[in-house]
Motif scaffolding. Structure first.
Motif, PDB file in Angstrom:
ATOM      1  N   GLY A 164     -60.637   6.973  24.744  1.00 47.39           N
ATOM      2  CA  GLY A 164     -60.817   6.609  26.003  1.00 47.39           C
ATOM      3  C   GLY A 164     -60.152   7.578  26.902  1.00 47.39           C
ATOM      4  O   GLY A 164     -59.601   8.529  26.658  1.00 47.39           O
ATOM      5  N   PHE A 165     -59.956   7.379  28.284  1.00 47.21           N
ATOM      6  CA  PHE A 165     -59.207   8.012  29.255  1.00 47.21           C
ATOM      7  C   PHE A 165     -57.897   7.279  29.397  1.00 47.21           C
ATOM      8  O   PHE A 165     -57.805   6.189  29.779  1.00 47.21           O
ATOM      9  CB  PHE A 165     -60.100   8.161  30.550  1.00 47.21           C
ATOM     10  CG  PHE A 165     -58.951   8.699  31.725  1.00 47.21           C
ATOM     11  CD1 PHE A 165     -58.457  10.029  31.467  1.00 47.21           C
ATOM     12  CD2 PHE A 165     -58.603   7.902  32.708  1.00 47.21           C
ATOM     13  CE1 PHE A 165     -57.711  10.562  32.461  1.00 47.21           C
ATOM     14  CE2 PHE A 165     -57.746   8.561  33.758  1.00 47.21           C
ATOM     15  CZ  PHE A 165     -57.288   9.919  33.603  1.00 47.21           C
ATOM     16  N   ASP A 166     -56.974   7.946  28.548  1.00 47.01           N
ATOM     17  CA  ASP A 166     -55.372   7.152  28.476  1.00 47.01           C
ATOM     18  C   ASP A 166     -54.553   8.066  28.683  1.00 47.01           C
ATOM     19  O   ASP A 166     -53.876   8.827  27.900  1.00 47.01           O
ATOM     20  CB  ASP A 166     -55.440   6.760  26.979  1.00 47.01           C
ATOM     21  CG  ASP A 166     -54.168   6.005  26.866  1.00 47.01           C
ATOM     22  OD1 ASP A 166     -53.343   5.842  27.585  1.00 47.01           O
ATOM     23  OD2 ASP A 166     -54.227   5.797  25.675  1.00 47.01           O
ATOM     24  N   MET A 190     -67.363   4.460  18.141  1.00 47.10           N
ATOM     25  CA  MET A 190     -68.490   5.265  18.659  1.00 47.10           C
ATOM     26  C   MET A 190     -68.452   5.903  20.089  1.00 47.10           C
ATOM     27  O   MET A 190     -69.218   6.588  20.567  1.00 47.10           O
ATOM     28  CB  MET A 190     -69.803   4.293  18.917  1.00 47.10           C
ATOM     29  CG  MET A 190     -69.941   4.059  17.046  1.00 47.10           C
ATOM     30  SD  MET A 190     -71.594   3.039  17.029  1.00 47.10           S
ATOM     31  CE  MET A 190     -73.050   3.989  17.776  1.00 47.10           C
ATOM     32  N   GLY A 191     -67.383   5.183  21.044  1.00 47.83           N
ATOM     33  CA  GLY A 191     -67.366   5.530  22.418  1.00 47.83           C
ATOM     34  C   GLY A 191     -66.586   6.892  22.638  1.00 47.83           C
ATOM     35  O   GLY A 191     -66.000   7.445  21.512  1.00 47.83           O
ATOM     36  N   VAL A 192     -66.840   7.385  23.716  1.00 51.23           N
ATOM     37  CA  VAL A 192     -66.200   8.774  24.130  1.00 51.23           C
ATOM     38  C   VAL A 192     -65.641   8.574  25.421  1.00 51.23           C
ATOM     39  O   VAL A 192     -66.220   7.448  26.176  1.00 51.23           O
ATOM     40  CB  VAL A 192     -67.264   9.773  24.046  1.00 51.23           C
ATOM     41  CG1 VAL A 192     -67.498  10.449  22.820  1.00 51.23           C
ATOM     42  CG2 VAL A 192     -68.514   9.526  25.088  1.00 51.23           C
ATOM     43  N   PRO A 193     -64.796   9.020  25.825  1.00 51.60           N
ATOM     44  CA  PRO A 193     -64.110  10.310  25.188  1.00 51.60           C
ATOM     45  C   PRO A 193     -63.110   9.922  24.055  1.00 51.60           C
ATOM     46  O   PRO A 193     -62.536   8.804  24.130  1.00 51.60           O
ATOM     47  CB  PRO A 193     -63.318  10.939  26.250  1.00 51.60           C
ATOM     48  CG  PRO A 193     -62.674   9.953  27.085  1.00 51.60           C
ATOM     49  CD  PRO A 193     -64.039   9.003  26.961  1.00 51.60           C
ATOM     50  N   GLN A 194     -62.975  10.562  23.130  1.00 54.02           N
ATOM     51  CA  GLN A 194     -61.818  10.488  22.004  1.00 54.02           C
ATOM     52  C   GLN A 194     -61.244  11.831  21.794  1.00 54.02           C
ATOM     53  O   GLN A 194     -62.075  13.012  21.873  1.00 54.02           O
ATOM     54  CB  GLN A 194     -62.667  10.112  20.514  1.00 54.02           C
ATOM     55  CG  GLN A 194     -63.225   8.595  20.782  1.00 54.02           C
ATOM     56  CD  GLN A 194     -63.706   8.341  19.212  1.00 54.02           C
ATOM     57  OE1 GLN A 194     -62.978   8.520  18.216  1.00 54.02           O
ATOM     58  NE2 GLN A 194     -64.668   7.837  18.989  1.00 54.02           N
TER      59      GLN A 194
END
Length: 78
Positions: free
Chosen positions: A66-68, A52-56
């Protein structure tokens, strides 16, 4: 080969901004889809990734959650 990313973001997500800024620094073209203003896209995202989280970010056929930066680099090298 020119890679293109699709980044799913929300209006209030600082990590989303960090991801798009990072892609800008690497000169990677991307499309953003804002799940805050397009809830149907958000629902499709959850159905696709289970997250459900962003960013994707969908990049070179894989999902980066996430930010990766390391994940982006790995996708660029793939």
């Amino acid at each position: 080969m020119t890679a293109k990313a699709t980044v799913y973001v929300s209006s209030t997500c600082p990590y989303c901004t960090m991801m798009t800024n990072y892609l800008d620094e690497l000169n990677v073209p991307y499309e953003t889809i804002n799940v805050s203003t397009d809830p149907e896209a958000g629902q499709r995202l959850v159905e696709t990734t289970g997250q459900m989280g962003v960013p994707q970010t969908q990049f070179n056929g894989q999902w980066i959650l996430g930010f990766d930066p390391a994940g982006v680099k790995a996708a660029l090298d793939a």
